[in-house]
Scaffold this motif. Structure first.
Motif, mmCIF file in Angstrom:
data_model
loop_
_atom_site.group_PDB
_atom_site.id
_atom_site.type_symbol
_atom_site.label_atom_id
_atom_site.label_comp_id
_atom_site.label_asym_id
_atom_site.label_seq_id
_atom_site.Cartn_x
_atom_site.Cartn_y
_atom_site.Cartn_z
ATOM 1 N N ALA A 231 0.692 -1.208 0.094
ATOM 2 C CA ALA A 231 0.161 0.112 0.087
ATOM 3 C C ALA A 231 0.750 1.302 -0.062
ATOM 4 O O ALA A 231 0.356 2.246 -0.480
ATOM 5 N N SER A 232 1.972 1.237 0.677
ATOM 6 C CA SER A 232 2.883 2.338 0.718
ATOM 7 C C SER A 232 3.391 2.604 -0.705
ATOM 8 O O SER A 232 3.546 4.018 -1.125
ATOM 9 N N ARG A 233 3.587 1.728 -1.502
ATOM 10 C CA ARG A 233 3.843 2.159 -3.008
ATOM 11 C C ARG A 233 2.828 2.807 -3.724
ATOM 12 O O ARG A 233 3.186 3.591 -4.449
ATOM 13 N N MET A 234 1.455 2.184 -3.585
ATOM 14 C CA MET A 234 0.458 2.936 -4.216
ATOM 15 C C MET A 234 0.206 4.404 -3.774
ATOM 16 O O MET A 234 0.301 5.374 -4.465
ATOM 17 N N ASN A 235 0.414 4.734 -2.209
ATOM 18 C CA ASN A 235 0.333 5.989 -1.940
ATOM 19 C C ASN A 235 1.424 6.897 -2.271
ATOM 20 O O ASN A 235 1.169 8.114 -2.838
ATOM 21 N N GLN A 236 2.602 6.261 -2.318
ATOM 22 C CA GLN A 236 3.597 7.239 -2.974
ATOM 23 C C GLN A 236 3.582 7.584 -4.473
ATOM 24 O O GLN A 236 3.905 8.696 -5.042
ATOM 25 N N GLY A 249 5.498 20.197 -11.734
ATOM 26 C CA GLY A 249 5.603 18.879 -12.140
ATOM 27 C C GLY A 249 6.402 18.300 -10.968
ATOM 28 O O GLY A 249 6.329 18.658 -9.925
ATOM 29 N N TYR A 250 7.164 16.954 -11.217
ATOM 30 C CA TYR A 250 7.780 16.445 -10.145
ATOM 31 C C TYR A 250 9.389 16.019 -10.436
ATOM 32 O O TYR A 250 9.890 15.829 -11.636
ATOM 33 N N PHE A 251 10.170 16.168 -9.283
ATOM 34 C CA PHE A 251 11.515 15.961 -9.423
ATOM 35 C C PHE A 251 11.872 15.316 -8.385
ATOM 36 O O PHE A 251 11.591 15.220 -7.125
ATOM 37 N N ASP A 252 12.651 14.288 -8.717
ATOM 38 C CA ASP A 252 13.147 13.192 -7.735
ATOM 39 C C ASP A 252 14.241 13.819 -7.026
ATOM 40 O O ASP A 252 14.724 15.004 -6.982
ATOM 41 N N LYS A 253 14.980 12.943 -5.887
ATOM 42 C CA LYS A 253 15.983 13.386 -5.056
ATOM 43 C C LYS A 253 17.087 13.716 -5.748
ATOM 44 O O LYS A 253 17.947 14.765 -5.128
ATOM 45 N N ASP A 284 11.164 -3.398 -11.309
ATOM 46 C CA ASP A 284 12.131 -3.213 -10.248
ATOM 47 C C ASP A 284 12.660 -1.662 -10.361
ATOM 48 O O ASP A 284 12.780 -1.071 -9.071
ATOM 49 N N GLY A 285 12.618 -0.905 -11.473
ATOM 50 C CA GLY A 285 12.954 0.586 -11.295
ATOM 51 C C GLY A 285 11.828 1.345 -10.755
ATOM 52 O O GLY A 285 12.231 2.279 -9.952
ATOM 53 N N LEU A 286 10.567 0.977 -10.975
ATOM 54 C CA LEU A 286 9.234 1.581 -10.206
ATOM 55 C C LEU A 286 9.541 1.433 -8.782
ATOM 56 O O LEU A 286 9.322 2.430 -8.020
ATOM 57 N N LEU A 290 9.957 4.691 -5.991
ATOM 58 C CA LEU A 290 8.794 4.700 -5.001
ATOM 59 C C LEU A 290 9.533 4.531 -3.567
ATOM 60 O O LEU A 290 8.915 5.102 -2.569
ATOM 61 N N LYS A 291 10.508 3.719 -3.561
ATOM 62 C CA LYS A 291 11.034 3.463 -2.093
ATOM 63 C C LYS A 291 12.148 4.708 -1.741
ATOM 64 O O LYS A 291 12.134 5.086 -0.755
ATOM 65 N N ASP A 292 12.897 4.843 -2.916
ATOM 66 C CA ASP A 292 14.211 5.770 -2.681
ATOM 67 C C ASP A 292 14.073 7.099 -3.282
ATOM 68 O O ASP A 292 15.144 8.075 -3.386
#
Length: 490
Positions: A231-236, A249-253, A284-286, A290-292
Motif C-alpha cells: 500500500a505504501s507504494r500505491m500511496n507514494q 511537475g515532479y523532481f526526484d531527489k 524493479d525500477g518503479l 517509489l522507495k528511494d
C-alpha cells in the motif's frame, strides 16, 4: 481519440498481430471471398438488411468464414467467434482458433465460424472507414452510415448467419466487446440460444461511453494495487502523479524531472497485459523510485524499445479506431454533451487518483455531442426471466485491465442461476478461454458440448496459462497469439 491503457502497445502496438482484414481489396465477389479465405475455411458474403427497421432500404454484404466440423454426422451446429473491439474482424481469428487452439472434441462437432462485423474486415463499410481513417476525418461517413454499424445490427446479422446455416440454435463465444453481442443476442433471440460463452465481460448496464471509462478507470486501481503489492507504494505513486500533473511537475531527489511522458508510460505499463510483457522490465525500477525517490533505473527501463506496429497494421488500426467510435457512440443509451464531459474530471479522480487525470484527458469527450443517429442498446437485465432455461458460461479475470472483474460480476448477476462463473486469478490479462489453461478450457469445452449440464463456479490460477506467446521479442507469429489479445478497444 479513445485509448485503452495497455502498455505503450496501445498507440504503438505490435507487429505480427494482423487483424484479418483481407488487405485493401474490398470486392464482394464470390471469387474474391475465396481468394482471401484462410486455407482451411470456406468463405462467402452474407446478404443482410442494411436497416432492420426499414427492410425496403436494401441489403449489404457481411463477410464470413467457416471451418467445417470434422465429423459432419455428429455436428451440433455453428460455433461463432467474436474477439472484441468493437472494430475487430473475426474470420482469420476463428481460423486461428480452429487450427491452433480448439480441442478435437469441439472441432469434431461444430462448424467454427468467424463473421466480420459491419465496418470490419471485408464486410460492408470497411472500405469507407479505411479511407476516411487514413484521411483522419470520418465525419461524412459517420453521418452516412454509423447508425447501421451498431451492436443491434450486428446481433441481427448473427441471427441471419444462424439461419443461413440452417440451425435452430446458436452457439457463440464472445470475448470482451463480443460479450455485448452475445448477451444482446440472448436478450433479443432467447429462443435461439443453445450455448453462449461470455469471456471478459463488458458491463451489462452502462449507458454511455463516459460510464464505461469510469468503470475501466476504477479497474486500473485494482490491477495497480495487485502489482505494486504494498500500500505504501500505491500511496507514494499517487503523490508522484499528483505532482506530475501540476505546472511545477515532479523532481526526484537527484533533481531530475519525472516527465509527463514518463509518467504516462509508467501508468500504461503498470496495467499492461502480461502477454505484452511490458510490466516486468520496469517493475524493479518503479519499486526503487517509489522507495528511494530515485527515478534513474525506471527512466532507463522506459527508454528500452518495445515492439512497433508495421505500416500495414497502422492502416488496420486506424480503421479499427474509426469503427470503435462509430459503434460505441451509436450504442449509447444516455448520451452526454460536451459540457458534461468537460466537468467530469472529478468523477475520474474519484475512481482513481493514479489514473483519473490520464483517463479523463484521453477518453471523456469521445462521444460527447455525437451528432449522428443512434441505435441505442438496451441494458442486459433480468435474463433469468427472459431465457427459457438456457445456461450461459461467464469467464472473467480478477485483474483484467481491459474489462474489470466488477463487470463480469455484474453480468453474472443479470443471468442469475442460469449462469456459471469461472474466475481467473493471479493473471493480469484479458481473454482466457482456449489459451492453454485446462482449468478454464476443460469446463468450457464440456459446457459447449452439453450446455444443459451446469458448470460449477470455480476459480482458476491464471499463472498456469500456457498457450499464448508474448510480444517481448518483437514480431510474434500470429499463430502464437490468441486472437482476443490482438484487439484494440474492449
Amino acid at each position: 481519440m479513445y485509448r485503452l491503457i495497455s502498455g505503450l502497445a496501445v498507440s504503438l502496438l505490435l507487429a505480427g498481430c494482423g487483424g484479418g482484414d483481407g488487405g485493401s481489396d474490398f470486392s464482394k465477389t464470390t471469387t474474391d471471398a475465396q481468394r482471401t479465405c484462410p486455407p482451411t475455411m470456406e468463405c462467402g458474403f452474407l446478404s443482410v438488411p442494411k436497416d432492420y427497421s426499414n427492410l425496403n432500404d436494401g441489403n449489404i454484404d457481411v463477410y464470413y468464414g467457416v471451418h467445417r466440423a470434422n465429423i459432419p454426422s455428429q455436428r451440433l451446429g455453428i460455433l461463432v467467434f467474436n474477439f472484441g473491439g468493437p472494430g475487430a474482424s473475426a474470420v482469420n481469428g476463428a481460423n486461428s482458433m480452429a487450427v491452433n487452439r480448439l480441442p478435437n472434441d469441439i472441432l469434431n462437432r461444430f462448424d467454427i465460424v468467424g463473421m466480420d462485423p459491419r465496418g470490419s474486415g471485408r464486410s460492408q463499410y470497411a472500405e469507407e472507414l479505411t479511407k476516411c481513417a487514413e484521411n483522419r476525418n470520418c465525419d461524412n461517413e459517420y453521418a452516412t452510415f454509423s447508425q447501421y454499424v451498431g451492436s443491434n445490427s450486428v446481433v441481427k446479422d448473427l441471427d441471419q448467419l444462424r439461419q443461413k446455416f440452417g440451425d435452430d440454435k446458436l452457439n457463440f463465444i464472445g470475448y470482451s466487446y463480443g460479450t455485448r453481442l452475445g448477451s444482446l443476442y440472448a436478450q433479443q433471440f432467447p429462443e435461439h440460444v443453445r450455448a453462449i460463452v461470455l469471456d471478459s465481460s463488458m458491463s451489462p448496464n452502462t449507458e454511455n461511453y463516459l460510464q464505461l471509462r469510469l468503470g475501466n478507470t476504477k479497474g486500473f486501481d485494482t490491477v495497480a494495487n495487485y502489482r505494486l503489492v504494498e500500500a505504501s507504494r500505491m500511496n507514494q505513486f499517487e503523490t508522484v502523479i499528483d505532482s506530475v500533473n501540476t505546472p511545477n511537475g515532479y523532481f526526484d531527489k537527484k533533481a531530475n524531472r519525472f516527465s509527463k511522458y514518463e509518467s504516462d508510460s509508467t501508468l500504461n505499463r503498470l496495467v499492461s497485459r502480461q502477454s505484452y510483457n511490458e510490466w516486468a522490465p520496469i517493475s524493479d525500477g518503479l519499486f526503487k523510485f517509489l522507495k528511494d525517490d530515485d527515478a534513474t533505473d525506471l527512466r532507463v527501463a522506459l527508454s528500452q524499445p518495445i515492439s512497433r506496429m508495421s505500416e500495414k497494421l497502422s492502416s488496420y488500426y486506424s480503421r479499427s479506431d474509426a469503427l470503435f467510435r462509430a459503434v460505441i457512440c451509436t450504442d449509447e443509451l444516455s448520451p452526454i454533451n460536451m459540457n458534461e464531459a468537460i466537468i467530469s474530471e472529478p468523477r475520474f479522480m474519484k475512481e482513481s487518483k493514479l489514473f483519473g487525470h490520464y483517463q479523463y484527458k484521453q477518453n471523456a469527450s469521445l462521444c460527447a455531442d455525437w451528432p449522428n443517429y443512434r441505435d441505442s442498446v438496451a441494458n442486459i437485465e433480468n435474463m433469468e426471466q427472459k431465457l427459457a432455461g438456457q445456461r450461459i458460461l461467464i469467464i472473467g479475470g480478477q485483474y483484467d485491465p481491459a474489462t474489470p472483474y466488477a463487470w463480469t460480476e455484474s453480468m453474472h448477476q443479470q443471468f442469475g442461476n442460469l449462469a456459471s462463473l469461472i474466475t481467473v486469478n493471479n493473471y493480469v490479462d484479458h481473454g482466457f478461454s482456449f489459451d492453454g489453461n485446462t482449468c478454464i478450457d476443460n469446463p468450457t469445452t464440456q459446457y459447449l458440448l452439453n450446455p444443459e449440464i451446469p458448470v460449477p463456479n470455480i476459480t482458476c490460477d491464471g499463472s498456469t496459462q500456457s498457450k499464448s506467446a508474448t510480444y517481448s521479442s518483437g514480431i510474434a507469429s500470429e499463430d502464437d497469439i490468441h486472437p482476443a489479445k490482438r484487439v484494440r478497444g474492449f
